[in-house]
Structures are given as structure tokens and as C-alpha cells.
Write an enzyme that holds these catalytic residues in place. Structure first.
Site, short mmCIF file in Angstrom:
data_model
loop_
_atom_site.label_atom_id
_atom_site.label_comp_id
_atom_site.label_asym_id
_atom_site.label_seq_id
_atom_site.Cartn_x
_atom_site.Cartn_y
_atom_site.Cartn_z
CE LYS A 71 -2.33 1.69 3.54
NZ LYS A 71 -3.25 1.73 4.68
CG ASP A 117 -7.66 3.22 1.81
OD1 ASP A 117 -8.56 2.79 1.05
OD2 ASP A 117 -7.67 4.37 2.27
#
Ligand code: SF4
Length: 207
Positions: free
Chosen positions: A115, A133
């Protein structure tokens, strides 16, 4: 999916990263600090942090207590300081203080997952990246853009693969921004604002 994304492009015409940064190093640091807090809050401490430690070497050599004092408002400040100093040391030792530009190199750094790497690639280097996310997981699930929408804890890597396969790489970073901004503003975790949602005609989760 693409019709719904066209609507999101209309309502969010110019998505951008909510973290303030000027360099790849600043974005990497800000992204690491954003765990378990808001981007807005991160932006309140990073100007002082970046001014005090402008390079990876400076941050690696920092007095931990002084870093803790600066990032205290973010919570988890001891763990985050330890994490930042370790990351800065690895950057300094292995990459001459420069943030690397590949997923493989970025995720080889301590505490940097896909991420964070995707945020840095997409926003600092213009390399297509699709950060997944909690908002991306929730919104893509409610819209049933992914096959495993029933999963309570979907695998972010699988979601990244599935969603990016449907879009041109040049769109990945903005797509992620739009889903995150839309999730924050409208498709909230607890009480999604379905009545005022621009996607409520087509969304399978709309009441
Ligand atoms: S209709 Fe409701 S659940 Fe569907 S995307 Fe909009 S806010 Fe989210």
C-alpha cells in the site's frame, strides 16, 4: 463498473493525495506516519519533521526523543519513531538516501508494504500504482466491483490485481484517490449516505 467510475470522475474531477509533500522521501515518511491516524493530522506535524531532518541520513541519526516530541500528536509515537529511524537508516545505507522507484525495492525496506509503495510510486514518481486501503476495500465491495465482495476480510493484494486488471494503468492512481475520497465523503463505513449518493441508481448495496 466503468459507468460508475465515470460518475466518480464527474463528482471528483481532480483527485489528489491528501498528504502534503515535496519530495519522494517526504511522501514516504508521511505515508508511514499516516497509519492509524488521518492524513490531515499527519500534515500538522510533517513541516517541523521535514525541516528538522531534511535527509534520510539526518533522520537516521536523529535523537529518538526529539522525533517522538514532534510526532507525538499522531499517537503510537514511540513505535512510529522507531519505525521511521529504521526506515531512514535502510534508505541511507542501501539506497544512498534516495527513495527507490520499484515495488520490489520499496517493499524491501523495513515496514514498507504494497500500500505504502503504491502511494509513493503513483504520487511521487508517476509510476502506475493502486493503493488499496480500507476505503477502497469497502467501496469496491459495496459496488461489487470484485468477486469476493462477501468476504469480511478480503485480501488487498487480490483486490489490487482484480481491480487494476479492469482499468488502464494510467488511471490506477486517480482511481484509488477517487475511491478513497468517495469512501470518506459519502460511502462511510457505518452509515453510508446512500440517499445523496451519485451512484445510488446502480449500486447493489443501496437500500
Ligand atoms: S449507494 Fe450507498 S452503499 Fe452504494 S456506493 Fe453509494 S453510499 Fe455506498
Amino acid at each position: 463498473m466503468h459507468e460508475e467510475y465515470a460518475v466518480l470522475c464527474e463528482v471528483i474531477p481532480e483527485p489528489r493525495c491528501a498528504l502534503d509533500f515535496r519530495t519522494p522521501l517526504q511522501l514516504l515518511i508521511a505515508t508511514v506516519l499516516s497509519a492509524q491516524t488521518t492524513d490531515k493530522r499527519v500534515n500538522t506535524v510533517t513541516p517541523a519533521l521535514f525541516a528538522a531532518y531534511p535527509t534520510a541520513a539526518a533522520l537516521a541519526a536523529a535523537n529518538p526523543q526529539e522525533v517522538e516530541d514532534i510526532i507525538h500528536p499522531l499517537g503510537f509515537y514511540r513505535a512510529k519513531t522507531k519505525h521511521l529511524l529504521g526506515l531512514a537508516a535502510a534508505l541511507d545505507e542501501r539506497f544512498g538516501g534516495e527513495v527507490p522507484r520499484t515495488m520490489e525495492e520499496l517493499t524491501s525496506l523495513p515496514g514498507v508494504g504494497r500500500k505504502t509503495a503504491n502511494v509513493v510510486l503513483g504520487n511521487a514518481f508517476g509510476v502506475p500504482g493502486f493503493p488499496v486501503d480500507t476505503h477502497v476495500l469497502r467501496v469496491t465491495g459495496r459496488l461489487r466491483w470484485r468477486a469476493d465482495w462477501r468476504q469480511a476480510h478480503p485480501d488487498p493484494v487480490k483486490v489490487e490485481r482484480e481491480i487494476t486488471a479492469c482499468f488502464d494503468p494510467s488511471e490506477w492512481t486517480d482511481l484509488s484517490h477517487r475511491l478513497i475520497l468517495f469512501g470518506r465523503a459519502t460511502c462511510h463505513a457505518r452509515r453510508p449516505d446512500c440517499a445523496d449518493c451519485p451512484l445510488n441508481d446502480t449500486c447493489p448495496s443501496a437500500p
